[in-house]
Design an enzyme around this catalytic site. Structure first.
Site, short mmCIF file in Angstrom:
data_model
loop_
_atom_site.label_atom_id
_atom_site.label_comp_id
_atom_site.label_asym_id
_atom_site.label_seq_id
_atom_site.Cartn_x
_atom_site.Cartn_y
_atom_site.Cartn_z
CG ASP A 73 -1.80 1.17 1.32
OD1 ASP A 73 -1.96 1.88 0.32
OD2 ASP A 73 -2.36 1.41 2.42
CB SER A 74 3.72 1.95 -2.10
OG SER A 74 3.23 1.81 -3.42
N PRO B 38 9.90 8.12 -1.28
CG PRO B 38 8.90 8.79 0.74
CD PRO B 38 9.20 9.25 -0.65
N1 AG3 Z 1 -1.69 4.82 -1.70
C1 AG3 Z 1 -1.78 5.03 -3.12
C2 AG3 Z 1 -2.05 6.44 -3.47
C3 AG3 Z 1 -1.61 6.84 -4.81
C4 AG3 Z 1 -2.26 8.11 -5.18
N2 AG3 Z 1 -1.51 8.83 -6.13
C5 AG3 Z 1 -1.72 10.12 -6.41
N3 AG3 Z 1 -2.65 10.81 -5.84
N4 AG3 Z 1 -0.96 10.69 -7.30
C6 AG3 Z 1 -2.70 5.32 -0.88
C7 AG3 Z 1 -2.49 5.03 0.56
C8 AG3 Z 1 -3.76 4.77 1.23
N5 AG3 Z 1 -3.61 3.83 2.29
#
Ligand code: AG3
Length: 290
Positions: free
Chosen positions: A158-159, A165
């Site tokens: 869940d990155s 990072p």
């Molecule tokens: N992780 C993926 C979010 C990616 C969104 N990208 C963007 N807005 N450019 C979300 C973390 C939630 N637990």
């Protein structure tokens, strides 16, 4: 636009951006790893932004978090040990703890500030981080997973996007280490970016190429997430045994009686049916030279 109004804008590419009106800024600080901002917005409730990229909103985070957790759990209801990499906001954990059969959830988050800020300002997402089965590891997922062998039935990545990072979590080396960290029929699910805007589509192709190179078969499924770039988001599904995630016992999952607002077993099957342009994108990725 009223010049006194405050807006949050995320740039999707040079020629397109997305904005939401902000009532107030709730938090803003730079951690060792990234800029962290929290806003209250009339359209989407409270929102978390890392390095200018929107990570979640109270209104639509259920879609992302349900879709990154439940398909794998429906395919393998006997999953007991789970590793979440990233996910410091607690959204994945909240969905995972719905399964009484899960015994252990390790959460490996690089930035302790994300956990702290989420606990303080995003209770809807972080509320279940204190579940007795959850153990927090403040560490770089890349290094953490290198030390694990045959340890997890499910790894959820869940990155953030693959810059800063989150970059290392899209590499072949990382996926290779995940493969060794998984148990025999272990599954890896990752957030797979959007296929739409060119920069995101390239990230998607890279992720797919590396994942398929390491796992053999890598499946991709989709969801509609209104506040992510283009609203069209993909997830990757790869397993050690090459299991087809479209084949599963939907009645068994329904019989669990879990409450979800987006995921259901009919949608699970449909989510693996991809538009032609996405199929083409992924097919081209497999032949890419990096
Ligand atoms: N992780 C993926 C979010 C990616 C969104 N990208 C963007 N807005 N450019 C979300 C973390 C939630 N637990």
């Amino acid at each position: 636009m009223n010049p006194k109004e405050l807006w949050f804008t995320e740039n999707y590419c040079l020629d397109a951006r997305f904005s939401m009106r902000v009532d107030r800024q709730v938090y803003s600080s730079k951690s060792r790893f990234q800029q962290i901002d929290v806003y209250d917005t009339p359209a989407f409730g409270r929102v978390l932004v890392l390095d200018g990229c929107l990570m979640l909103t109270e209104k639509d985070e259920f879609i992302y978090h349900e879709m990154i957790v439940h398909p794998a759990m429906a395919v393998r209801p006997d999953i007991k040990k789970v590793l979440v990499i990233g996910g410091g906001d607690g959204g994945c954990v909240r969905e995972l703890v719905k399964y009484p059969t899960i015994e252990q959830i390790d959460l490996c988050e690089i930035d302790r500030e994300v956990i702290k800020v989420s606990r303080e300002f995003l209770p809807q997402t972080s509320a279940r981080m204190d579940d007795i089965r959850v153990e927090l590891h403040i560490a770089d997922g890349l290094k953490f997973v290198r030390q694990q062998k045959n340890a997890y039935d499910l790894i959820i990545v869940d990155s953030t996007d693959p810059f800063g990072p989150g970059e290392g979590l899209f590499t072949r080396e990382f996926y290779g280490n995940c493969l060794s960290a998984l148990t025999e029929n272990g599954i890896l699910v990752n957030q797979h970016e959007s296929p739409y805007y060119p920069g995101d589509a390239l990230a998607c192709q890279r992720a797919h190429r590396q994942l398929s190179a390491v796992f053999g078969d890598a499946y991709v499924y989709q969801a509609h997430i209104p506040t992510y770039p283009s609203g069209h988001w993909l997830f990757g599904f790869a397993s050690k045994s090459g299991q087809d995630p479209r084949v599963f016992d939907g009645d068994a999952w329904d019989a669990l009686g879990l409450k979800t607002r987006y995921y259901n077993t009919a949608l699970h099957k449909g989510s693996f049916a991809l538009p032609n342009y996405v199929l083409e994108l992924l097919k081209n990725a497999e032949g890419m030279g990096y």
